[in-house]
Design an enzyme around this catalytic site. Sequence first.
Site, PDB file in Angstrom:
ATOM      1  N   HIS A 145     -28.233   8.887 -14.762  1.00 36.03           N
ATOM      2  CA  HIS A 145     -29.636   8.912 -14.341  1.00 36.03           C
ATOM      3  C   HIS A 145     -29.669   7.628 -13.506  1.00 36.03           C
ATOM      4  CE1 HIS A 145     -33.956   9.758 -14.399  1.00 36.03           C
ATOM      5  NE2 HIS A 145     -34.115   8.795 -13.673  1.00 36.03           N
ATOM      6  N   CYS A 204     -20.630   2.518 -17.109  1.00 38.68           N
ATOM      7  CA  CYS A 204     -22.111   2.885 -17.208  1.00 38.68           C
ATOM      8  C   CYS A 204     -22.103   4.584 -17.813  1.00 38.68           C
ATOM      9  CB  CYS A 204     -22.482   3.471 -15.649  1.00 38.68           C
ATOM     10  SG  CYS A 204     -24.057   4.062 -15.322  1.00 38.68           S
ATOM     11  N   SER A 205     -22.966   4.421 -18.816  1.00 36.70           N
ATOM     12  CA  SER A 205     -22.954   5.457 -19.843  1.00 36.70           C
ATOM     13  C   SER A 205     -24.041   6.619 -19.485  1.00 36.70           C
ATOM     14  CB  SER A 205     -23.215   4.840 -21.238  1.00 36.70           C
ATOM     15  OG  SER A 205     -24.320   4.106 -21.428  1.00 36.70           O
ATOM     16  N   ASN A 248     -24.320  -1.073 -12.368  1.00 40.55           N
ATOM     17  CA  ASN A 248     -23.151  -0.219 -12.759  1.00 40.55           C
ATOM     18  C   ASN A 248     -23.244   1.374 -12.576  1.00 40.55           C
ATOM     19  OD1 ASN A 248     -21.972  -2.699 -13.660  1.00 40.55           O
ATOM     20  ND2 ASN A 248     -22.554  -2.261 -15.647  1.00 40.55           N
ATOM     21  N   VAL A 277      -5.411  -6.542 -13.226  1.00 40.56           N
ATOM     22  CA  VAL A 277      -4.725  -6.643 -14.475  1.00 40.56           C
ATOM     23  C   VAL A 277      -3.598  -7.533 -14.139  1.00 40.56           C
ATOM     24  CG1 VAL A 277      -5.423  -4.705 -15.259  1.00 40.56           C
ATOM     25  CG2 VAL A 277      -3.332  -4.555 -14.285  1.00 40.56           C
ATOM     26  N   GLN A 318     -29.850  -2.999 -13.879  1.00 40.59           N
ATOM     27  CA  GLN A 318     -30.347  -3.708 -14.849  1.00 40.59           C
ATOM     28  C   GLN A 318     -30.812  -5.020 -14.271  1.00 40.59           C
ATOM     29  OE1 GLN A 318     -28.145  -3.867 -18.424  1.00 40.59           O
ATOM     30  NE2 GLN A 318     -26.750  -2.481 -17.731  1.00 40.59           N
ATOM     31  N   ALA A 325     -34.809   5.470 -27.492  1.00 36.51           N
ATOM     32  CA  ALA A 325     -34.406   5.255 -28.793  1.00 36.51           C
ATOM     33  C   ALA A 325     -35.343   4.308 -29.665  1.00 36.51           C
ATOM     34  CB  ALA A 325     -33.189   4.271 -28.512  1.00 36.51           C
ATOM     35  N   CYS A 333     -31.959  12.824 -21.658  1.00 37.89           N
ATOM     36  CA  CYS A 333     -31.811  11.546 -20.879  1.00 37.89           C
ATOM     37  C   CYS A 333     -32.969  10.661 -21.259  1.00 37.89           C
ATOM     38  CB  CYS A 333     -31.657  11.810 -19.472  1.00 37.89           C
ATOM     39  SG  CYS A 333     -31.828  10.326 -18.536  1.00 37.89           S
ATOM     40  N   CYS A 387     -35.089   9.779 -18.072  1.00 35.14           N
ATOM     41  CA  CYS A 387     -36.045  10.786 -17.439  1.00 35.14           C
ATOM     42  C   CYS A 387     -37.389  10.488 -17.764  1.00 35.14           C
ATOM     43  CB  CYS A 387     -35.401  12.167 -17.757  1.00 35.14           C
ATOM     44  SG  CYS A 387     -34.051  12.809 -16.802  1.00 35.14           S
ATOM     45  N   HIS A 416     -29.959   4.173 -12.102  1.00 38.29           N
ATOM     46  CA  HIS A 416     -30.735   2.818 -12.641  1.00 38.29           C
ATOM     47  C   HIS A 416     -29.969   1.707 -12.503  1.00 38.29           C
ATOM     48  CE1 HIS A 416     -27.666   3.727 -16.061  1.00 38.29           C
ATOM     49  NE2 HIS A 416     -27.995   2.794 -16.628  1.00 38.29           N
ATOM     50  N   ASN A 471       0.697  -1.122  -0.096  1.00 39.94           N
ATOM     51  CA  ASN A 471       0.018   0.024   0.063  1.00 39.94           C
ATOM     52  C   ASN A 471       0.852   1.226  -0.033  1.00 39.94           C
ATOM     53  OD1 ASN A 471      -2.479   1.086  -0.049  1.00 39.94           O
ATOM     54  ND2 ASN A 471      -2.751   1.230   2.146  1.00 39.94           N
ATOM     55  N   LYS A 501      -7.651   0.782  -8.042  1.00 39.17           N
ATOM     56  CA  LYS A 501      -6.896  -0.470  -8.259  1.00 39.17           C
ATOM     57  C   LYS A 501      -7.222  -1.372  -9.471  1.00 39.17           C
ATOM     58  CE  LYS A 501      -5.207  -4.614  -7.265  1.00 39.17           C
ATOM     59  NZ  LYS A 501      -3.607  -4.867  -7.343  1.00 39.17           N
ATOM     60  N   HIS A 505     -32.894  13.164 -12.151  1.00 41.91           N
ATOM     61  CA  HIS A 505     -31.582  12.504 -12.828  1.00 41.91           C
ATOM     62  C   HIS A 505     -30.348  12.605 -12.037  1.00 41.91           C
ATOM     63  CE1 HIS A 505     -29.584  12.252 -16.715  1.00 41.91           C
ATOM     64  NE2 HIS A 505     -28.650  13.285 -16.140  1.00 41.91           N
TER      65      HIS A 505
HETATM   66  O1  LIG Z   1       3.208  -3.519 -10.283  1.00 42.94           O
HETATM   67  P1  LIG Z   1       2.734  -2.232 -10.923  1.00 42.94           P
HETATM   68  O2  LIG Z   1       3.098  -2.061 -12.354  1.00 42.94           O
HETATM   69  O3  LIG Z   1       3.018  -1.013 -10.399  1.00 42.94           O
HETATM   70  O4  LIG Z   1       1.083  -2.392 -11.143  1.00 42.94           O
HETATM   71  C1  LIG Z   1       0.305  -2.969 -11.823  1.00 42.94           C
HETATM   72  O5  LIG Z   1       0.507  -4.424 -11.876  1.00 42.94           O
HETATM   73  C2  LIG Z   1       0.233  -5.117 -10.853  1.00 42.94           C
HETATM   74  C3  LIG Z   1       0.532  -6.487 -11.223  1.00 42.94           C
HETATM   75  O6  LIG Z   1      -0.398  -6.934 -12.201  1.00 42.94           O
HETATM   76  C4  LIG Z   1      -1.140  -4.962 -10.387  1.00 42.94           C
HETATM   77  O7  LIG Z   1      -1.233  -5.423  -9.242  1.00 42.94           O
HETATM   78  C5  LIG Z   1      -1.392  -3.162 -10.180  1.00 42.94           C
HETATM   79  O8  LIG Z   1      -2.610  -3.026  -9.645  1.00 42.94           O
HETATM   80  C6  LIG Z   1      -1.177  -2.290 -11.475  1.00 42.94           C
HETATM   81  O9  LIG Z   1      -1.360  -1.239 -11.351  1.00 42.94           O
HETATM   82  O1  LIG Z   2     -25.592  -2.415 -20.620  1.00 38.21           O
HETATM   83  P1  LIG Z   2     -24.802  -1.052 -20.450  1.00 38.21           P
HETATM   84  O2  LIG Z   2     -24.931  -0.186 -19.286  1.00 38.21           O
HETATM   85  O3  LIG Z   2     -24.842  -0.295 -21.686  1.00 38.21           O
HETATM   86  O4  LIG Z   2     -23.338  -1.706 -20.480  1.00 38.21           O
HETATM   87  C1  LIG Z   2     -22.616  -1.904 -19.394  1.00 38.21           C
HETATM   88  O5  LIG Z   2     -23.009  -3.012 -18.698  1.00 38.21           O
HETATM   89  C2  LIG Z   2     -23.127  -4.157 -19.081  1.00 38.21           C
HETATM   90  C3  LIG Z   2     -23.635  -5.197 -18.344  1.00 38.21           C
HETATM   91  O6  LIG Z   2     -22.682  -5.244 -17.056  1.00 38.21           O
HETATM   92  C4  LIG Z   2     -21.771  -4.386 -19.794  1.00 38.21           C
HETATM   93  O7  LIG Z   2     -21.622  -5.804 -20.545  1.00 38.21           O
HETATM   94  C5  LIG Z   2     -21.035  -3.767 -20.586  1.00 38.21           C
HETATM   95  O8  LIG Z   2     -19.839  -3.817 -20.812  1.00 38.21           O
HETATM   96  C6  LIG Z   2     -20.964  -2.132 -19.632  1.00 38.21           C
HETATM   97  O9  LIG Z   2     -20.543  -1.074 -20.468  1.00 38.21           O
END
Ligand SMILES: O=P(O)(O)O[C@H]1O[C@H](CO)[C@@H](O)[C@H](O)[C@H]1O
Ligand SMILES: O=P(O)(O)O[C@H]1O[C@H](CO)[C@@H](O)[C@H](O)[C@H]1O
Lengths: 383, 383
Positions: free
Chosen positions: B197, B193-194, B186, B350, B201, B61, B52, B55, B199, B29, B347, B121
């Site tokens: 408002h 989330c786009s 989301n 990845v 799903q 659409a 929106c 709303c 909401h 940390n 965080k 909204h």
């Molecule tokens: O180690 P870095 O490049 O500072 O950090 C990145 O890679 C790590 C390992 O995949 C991850 O845990 C971190 O969240 C990411 O920001």
């Molecule tokens: O359905 P939305 O809000 O357009 O889209 C969002 O939620 C979905 C469900 O979690 C995901 O699959 C999409 O990647 C995300 O952008």
Amino acid sequence: MAEPILNDISHRRFNLLRGSWILVSPHRNKRPWQGLQESPTKTTLPEYDAKCYLCPGNTRANGEQNPKFTNTFVFVNDYSAVKEEQQEFHPEQKPGSLATRLLRAEAVTGKCYVITFSPSHHLTLADLTPAQIIPIIETWTNLYAANLSPQSPLAQVARATTIPPLTQGDIAKPNAQYRYMQIFENKGTTMGCSNPHPHGQIWTTTSLPEEPSIELEQFKKYRREQGGANLLVDYAELESKEKERTVFENGSFWAGVPYWAVWPFEVMIVSRQQKRALVDFDDKERAELAEAIAEVTRRYDNLFETQFPYSMGLHQAPLEGSVEEIESSHFHIHFYPPLLRSATVRKFQVGYEMLAEPQRDITPEQAAERLRTCGGELYRRKL
Amino acid sequence: MAEPILNDISHRRFNLLRGSWILVSPHRNKRPWQGLQESPTKTTLPEYDAKCYLCPGNTRANGEQNPKFTNTFVFVNDYSAVKEEQQEFHPEQKPGSLATRLLRAEAVTGKCYVITFSPSHHLTLADLTPAQIIPIIETWTNLYAANLSPQSPLAQVARATTIPPLTQGDIAKPNAQYRYMQIFENKGTTMGCSNPHPHGQIWTTTSLPEEPSIELEQFKKYRREQGGANLLVDYAELESKEKERTVFENGSFWAGVPYWAVWPFEVMIVSRQQKRALVDFDDKERAELAEAIAEVTRRYDNLFETQFPYSMGLHQAPLEGSVEEIESSHFHIHFYPPLLRSATVRKFQVGYEMLAEPQRDITPEQAAERLRTCGGELYRRKL
Ligand SMILES: O=P(O)(O)O[C@H]1O[C@H](CO)[C@@H](O)[C@H](O)[C@H]1O
Ligand SMILES: O=P(O)(O)O[C@H]1O[C@H](CO)[C@@H](O)[C@H](O)[C@H]1O
């Protein structure tokens, strides 16, 4: 051939490596995008950056100076997630108590390395030639070999290797026998990477992490059920015939979008012959692996004419394990890139995906076709 | 009490719900952050936005006009990931062929709903009072009840409910019996989330998705091994005594950072008594669930004085399933928020996390303490 109807209907595909399902919704690709836009990468980096802790000759956070390295350079991460030395932990065990049953923890030690891919600050794997990628593969192989259990059937193979040893020999020597080595790269700020200087990471741990452990179970199961056959060898053979998910192939490797890919342009590089780990490759195979990595990363950048972000990593035999584990293992590389439609629109694996099941829009066959046809010279060189 | 040494050493913790491990590196940390900065949310939204599609009174659409709703409004997503009607798919089966063995797919049908949480909204769950959250819980319950299999032991309970029915009764009627209903939200552009408002799903599918399916296996196993006991009932009882991971609790619910949390400020809301699904709650329990949701989301916003992004979702009994599955299920809510250190530093799960194992820096106990102590009025109201 994937049945054409799968381009039109919602369906699930089964991930053979994880034993789990993913949801595919091809029609959803038509959804307009009003959400977050990623910032496209600025491509104006200098070849040398005096403030970069990865450039040759510069001084790092801990006061050490980098050598004037010519291809790769390896050092121990100043902010390692696991360490070689820490206090011992023996969890209190009270049989019958709820805490002992429900709160389970175990200590993990290990070592985290950083590896630079090139002395040049402004290059990426996509800019490097296969010949420039070979030293990276050799360094990975050396580190893996130096960490192998002497009891592993791979240790003897490793000793016979003809790769020139790491000049920084002692860095590769662990204090203890670790169970697994995870080699990976995070590329791009979207993937949590904080320094554009081309580099990857290598974490060894006393534990076998979740993902390789899940895959290993599937490999062992397949081997038992199919009279010694290897899941990914069979898969690469099939894909190489089917062609529609292939992105690139050469004599030793198949590279393509897996049938069960989660990320829009996910790619896997698989050895055609069974190779348990890096040390199983000879010079020719390392050269062909370098070519496959170059071909995949170059196509990625060409696809949306941007520095394509991804996390990439190698899966192979554990450093220490049973003979069954090691003989069932198969070397492969995963690329997990988030971009979906352009340099600025990514796929979010959130909401439904986190709570219920991974989901993708574009089919793996459509993704493979796009990557297959965007080979050739790197777009930046043509500008 | 978690043993204090776990604040200092790297260790793994076992996720009882998934049967999998996560890596905890508390010392990490201290790592300086030079990577991507999220943009903090602008809080200058109007109460009504003519552009929106969520709303009241606005046109969507597909040309339909939203009613002038007063709390929730439910409609079918124009860009649904699964649909009720599609071509039938019967995969070709050639016994013994590699393709049949390795390329497995199955059709999925279902229905995707959008649910607004408020006509305003500019509000979020954190801005709403428990009394304003109750209608959301009632709408979820109505939708769940309308989709339940008539054979489920829950169907009878559902019929006895005293909740006023959905005014838009027919929208809740599915064309077929689906297996599972995933209710989720989301929140924030970082979470894909786009539209700000408020909401959520709701996706129903013919398949039982991966995550609830994995949890159900663990629930069933625990019930068999512990003579009919419920894993999460036992866990909530233990956490409520241990206190150190508790964020908020009332008579019916425990809310806190799970011992095995992956995301820095991950929270789970768990019913103390066994409740298989939403329909098992009475008026008092719905009011206490609304209070728990209000307390968690308000603390989230207070923590970094920002609109805290997250994905949140309900796990409960499948719509259709065996008696064992339904009786082993236990209602709970997961919150997965990405922020780590401030409104702009998140965080990234990845690299190592995608390829090897989820990893966290701050411990669950440290996270819970911070959330516990930032209750009280919403920071925006005090400005
Ligand atoms: O180690 P870095 O490049 O500072 O950090 C990145 O890679 C790590 C390992 O995949 C991850 O845990 C971190 O969240 C990411 O920001
Ligand atoms: O359905 P939305 O809000 O357009 O889209 C969002 O939620 C979905 C469900 O979690 C995901 O699959 C999409 O990647 C995300 O952008």
